[in-house]
Design a protein around this motif. Structure first.
Motif, PDB file in Angstrom:
ATOM      1  N   THR A 101       9.579   7.866   0.136  1.00  0.00           N
ATOM      2  CA  THR A 101       8.915   7.999  -1.171  1.00  0.00           C
ATOM      3  C   THR A 101       7.774   8.999  -1.130  1.00  0.00           C
ATOM      4  OG1 THR A 101       7.471   6.103  -0.674  1.00  0.00           O
ATOM      5  CG2 THR A 101       9.507   5.652  -1.863  1.00  0.00           C
ATOM      6  N   MET A 102       7.249   9.275   0.051  1.00  0.00           N
ATOM      7  CA  MET A 102       6.099  10.178   0.155  1.00  0.00           C
ATOM      8  C   MET A 102       6.413  11.594  -0.312  1.00  0.00           C
ATOM      9  SD  MET A 102       5.859  11.175   4.205  1.00  0.00           S
ATOM     10  CE  MET A 102       6.142   9.534   4.827  1.00  0.00           C
ATOM     11  N   TYR A 103       7.693  11.985  -0.289  1.00  0.00           N
ATOM     12  CA  TYR A 103       8.036  13.376  -0.586  1.00  0.00           C
ATOM     13  C   TYR A 103       7.827  13.733  -2.057  1.00  0.00           C
ATOM     14  CZ  TYR A 103       9.842  13.523   4.120  1.00  0.00           C
ATOM     15  OH  TYR A 103       9.942  13.464   5.492  1.00  0.00           O
ATOM     16  N   THR A 104       7.715  12.732  -2.918  1.00  0.00           N
ATOM     17  CA  THR A 104       7.345  13.016  -4.305  1.00  0.00           C
ATOM     18  C   THR A 104       5.959  13.636  -4.358  1.00  0.00           C
ATOM     19  OG1 THR A 104       8.655  11.122  -5.043  1.00  0.00           O
ATOM     20  CG2 THR A 104       7.055  12.019  -6.601  1.00  0.00           C
ATOM     21  N   LEU A 188      -2.162  10.735  -4.615  1.00  0.00           N
ATOM     22  CA  LEU A 188      -2.702  11.401  -3.428  1.00  0.00           C
ATOM     23  C   LEU A 188      -2.291  12.870  -3.372  1.00  0.00           C
ATOM     24  CD1 LEU A 188      -2.183   8.662  -0.670  1.00  0.00           C
ATOM     25  CD2 LEU A 188      -4.281   9.257  -1.902  1.00  0.00           C
ATOM     26  N   GLY A 189      -1.117  13.190  -3.908  1.00  0.00           N
ATOM     27  CA  GLY A 189      -0.672  14.579  -3.922  1.00  0.00           C
ATOM     28  C   GLY A 189      -1.596  15.471  -4.734  1.00  0.00           C
ATOM     29  N   ILE A 190      -2.208  14.929  -5.764  1.00  0.00           N
ATOM     30  CA  ILE A 190      -3.158  15.697  -6.568  1.00  0.00           C
ATOM     31  C   ILE A 190      -4.514  15.786  -5.888  1.00  0.00           C
ATOM     32  CG2 ILE A 190      -4.351  15.787  -8.804  1.00  0.00           C
ATOM     33  CD1 ILE A 190      -1.947  14.359 -10.017  1.00  0.00           C
ATOM     34  N   VAL A 191      -4.901  14.721  -5.199  1.00  0.00           N
ATOM     35  CA  VAL A 191      -6.236  14.649  -4.601  1.00  0.00           C
ATOM     36  C   VAL A 191      -6.308  15.400  -3.277  1.00  0.00           C
ATOM     37  CG1 VAL A 191      -7.970  13.076  -3.657  1.00  0.00           C
ATOM     38  CG2 VAL A 191      -6.729  12.462  -5.737  1.00  0.00           C
ATOM     39  N   MET A 192      -5.280  15.235  -2.443  1.00  0.00           N
ATOM     40  CA  MET A 192      -5.314  15.840  -1.108  1.00  0.00           C
ATOM     41  C   MET A 192      -5.231  17.357  -1.193  1.00  0.00           C
ATOM     42  SD  MET A 192      -5.624  13.514   1.177  1.00  0.00           S
ATOM     43  CE  MET A 192      -5.450  11.740   1.428  1.00  0.00           C
ATOM     44  N   LEU A 198      -1.761  14.840   3.301  1.00  0.00           N
ATOM     45  CA  LEU A 198      -1.056  13.861   2.481  1.00  0.00           C
ATOM     46  C   LEU A 198      -0.060  13.069   3.321  1.00  0.00           C
ATOM     47  CD1 LEU A 198      -0.123  12.536  -0.140  1.00  0.00           C
ATOM     48  CD2 LEU A 198       1.314  14.532  -0.559  1.00  0.00           C
ATOM     49  N   MET A 199       0.708  13.746   4.162  1.00  0.00           N
ATOM     50  CA  MET A 199       1.679  13.056   4.996  1.00  0.00           C
ATOM     51  C   MET A 199       0.988  12.133   5.990  1.00  0.00           C
ATOM     52  SD  MET A 199       4.610  15.965   5.649  1.00  0.00           S
ATOM     53  CE  MET A 199       5.747  14.752   6.305  1.00  0.00           C
ATOM     54  N   MET A 200      -0.155  12.561   6.524  1.00  0.00           N
ATOM     55  CA  MET A 200      -0.891  11.712   7.454  1.00  0.00           C
ATOM     56  C   MET A 200      -1.393  10.456   6.756  1.00  0.00           C
ATOM     57  SD  MET A 200      -1.887  11.247  10.531  1.00  0.00           S
ATOM     58  CE  MET A 200      -1.582  12.879  11.233  1.00  0.00           C
ATOM     59  N   ALA A 201      -1.934  10.621   5.541  1.00  0.00           N
ATOM     60  CA  ALA A 201      -2.440   9.470   4.803  1.00  0.00           C
ATOM     61  C   ALA A 201      -1.317   8.504   4.437  1.00  0.00           C
ATOM     62  CB  ALA A 201      -3.158   9.943   3.536  1.00  0.00           C
ATOM     63  N   SER A 202      -0.177   9.044   4.034  1.00  0.00           N
ATOM     64  CA  SER A 202       0.944   8.181   3.660  1.00  0.00           C
ATOM     65  C   SER A 202       1.483   7.425   4.873  1.00  0.00           C
ATOM     66  CB  SER A 202       2.052   9.000   3.002  1.00  0.00           C
ATOM     67  OG  SER A 202       2.566   9.980   3.888  1.00  0.00           O
ATOM     68  N   VAL A 205      -0.535   4.441   5.762  1.00  0.00           N
ATOM     69  CA  VAL A 205      -0.288   3.295   4.877  1.00  0.00           C
ATOM     70  C   VAL A 205       1.084   2.692   5.140  1.00  0.00           C
ATOM     71  CG1 VAL A 205      -0.015   2.581   2.462  1.00  0.00           C
ATOM     72  CG2 VAL A 205      -1.824   4.185   3.088  1.00  0.00           C
ATOM     73  N   LEU A 206       2.112   3.530   5.251  1.00  0.00           N
ATOM     74  CA  LEU A 206       3.484   3.040   5.325  1.00  0.00           C
ATOM     75  C   LEU A 206       3.819   2.404   6.673  1.00  0.00           C
ATOM     76  CD1 LEU A 206       5.414   5.879   3.457  1.00  0.00           C
ATOM     77  CD2 LEU A 206       5.141   3.509   2.730  1.00  0.00           C
ATOM     78  N   PHE A 207       3.322   2.972   7.761  1.00  0.00           N
ATOM     79  CA  PHE A 207       3.686   2.427   9.069  1.00  0.00           C
ATOM     80  C   PHE A 207       3.212   0.986   9.253  1.00  0.00           C
ATOM     81  CE2 PHE A 207       5.592   5.194  12.414  1.00  0.00           C
ATOM     82  CZ  PHE A 207       6.124   6.120  11.541  1.00  0.00           C
ATOM     83  N   PRO A 208       1.950   0.653   8.966  1.00  0.00           N
ATOM     84  CA  PRO A 208       1.559  -0.760   9.086  1.00  0.00           C
ATOM     85  C   PRO A 208       2.324  -1.665   8.123  1.00  0.00           C
ATOM     86  CG  PRO A 208      -0.372   0.652   9.009  1.00  0.00           C
ATOM     87  CD  PRO A 208       0.802   1.504   8.648  1.00  0.00           C
ATOM     88  N   LEU A 209       2.559  -1.205   6.902  1.00  0.00           N
ATOM     89  CA  LEU A 209       3.238  -2.048   5.917  1.00  0.00           C
ATOM     90  C   LEU A 209       4.687  -2.314   6.311  1.00  0.00           C
ATOM     91  CD1 LEU A 209       1.963  -0.673   2.477  1.00  0.00           C
ATOM     92  CD2 LEU A 209       1.340  -2.806   3.595  1.00  0.00           C
ATOM     93  N   THR A 210       5.372  -1.305   6.854  1.00  0.00           N
ATOM     94  CA  THR A 210       6.796  -1.477   7.166  1.00  0.00           C
ATOM     95  C   THR A 210       7.024  -2.164   8.510  1.00  0.00           C
ATOM     96  OG1 THR A 210       6.824   0.801   8.018  1.00  0.00           O
ATOM     97  CG2 THR A 210       7.570   0.458   5.755  1.00  0.00           C
TER      98      THR A 210
END
Length: 281
Positions: A101-104, A188-192, A198-202, A205-210
């Motif tokens: 989903t991060m690629y959006t 985040l894509g607008i802010v970063m 952006l990929m590092m931030a995502s 978030v995603l690695f701990p959640l998954t």
């Protein structure tokens, strides 16, 4: 004494004719939201056509993840790779689709850095259509990844007791949740300021959640202090609903929690994304 006649120059004649043609023609009406959304969806499809390597994350990665985790952990955790596959496949399916989903947000960030974003904002179109078109094609990517993994699972011996309807319902739940999750990355894509940040931030978030979820093991096997986080983890809620739907044991409560989490993400991040989108400088 006769005054000399004034002969207009060819340039002035052409200029007058051009002005008359423009002034007399009817200005075309701006495209409706559906038309502009489909135009941006077509743009996203053309990008995939010219850069087909973008499909590696929905073709090669699901296959690698399923084979690797099934045959690495199946014997140690469940005593049988076949038994573990019945438990693992729904979780790996959720993990894989959520991670793409991060690629959006990455695509949006690239448009901002290249200046295309500013051009879109000047067009007489429905402003969210640029985002809606990308999210629409991303949903197609989610379906591709889900289909590849389920087909591979069936070949390896996965047998969903919920049948075709259960599998279809599971895919629908995944698409709904991942659509809502994508709004975080568009924000985040607008802010970063760069694609790498952006990929590092995502990933943070995603690695701990998954991984800290019920994808690989039942929460009851985890330490008590960790079970609390796993039980309220949105990824765990989605995995429980998808697993239950595929095996015919899903409850209305399981599905309701996923829909509630999806609604909360959209309510929080969709308006924030549009606010930042309109006021980006």
């Amino acid at each position: 004494m006769n005054k000399p006649s004034t002969i207009p120059s060819p340039e002035s004649v052409n200029s007058r004719k051009l002005h008359e043609a423009i002034a007399s023609s009817k200005r075309p009406s701006p495209p409706n939201p559906a038309a502009s959304t489909m135009a941006f969806a077509t743009r996203a499809l053309l990008r995939i056509k010219h850069i087909p390597e973008q499909l590696f994350d929905v073709t090669a990665f699901p296959i690698i993840f399923l084979l690797m985790f099934t045959y690495l952990f199946g014997g140690a955790i469940a005593g049988s790779t076949s038994d573990y596959l019945q438990f693992l496949l729904p979780g790996i399916l959720v993990m894989t689709v959520c991670q793409i989903t991060m690629y959006t947000g990455v695509d949006l960030n690239n448009d901002i850095r290249k200046g295309i974003f500013d051009r879109f904002r000047t067009l007489p179109i429905w402003l969210p259509s640029a985002l809606a078109g990308s999210l629409l094609i991303d949903s197609v990517r989610y379906i591709m990844a889900s289909t590849i993994m389920i087909v591979l699972g069936l070949v390896l011996g996965f047998r969903p007791e919920g049948g075709f309807i259960g599998v279809l319902g599971a895919i629908v739940l995944i698409i709904i949740f991942c659509f809502s999750l994508s709004w975080i990355w568009t924000t985040l894509g607008i802010v970063m300021r760069s694609e790498k940040s952006l990929m590092m931030a995502s990933m943070m978030v995603l690695f701990p959640l998954t991984f800290v979820s019920n994808v690989f093991v039942e929460p009851e096997t985890l330490p008590g202090w960790l079970q609390g986080f796993v039980n309220i983890n949105p990824i765990s809620l989605l995995v429980a609903a998808v697993r239950g739907s595929m095996h015919g044991t899903a409850t209305f409560q399981d599905i309701g929690w996923v829909l509630l989490a999806s609604a909360v993400l959209i309510i929080l991040f969709a308006p924030l994304t549009m606010y930042l989108y309109r006021n980006k400088k």
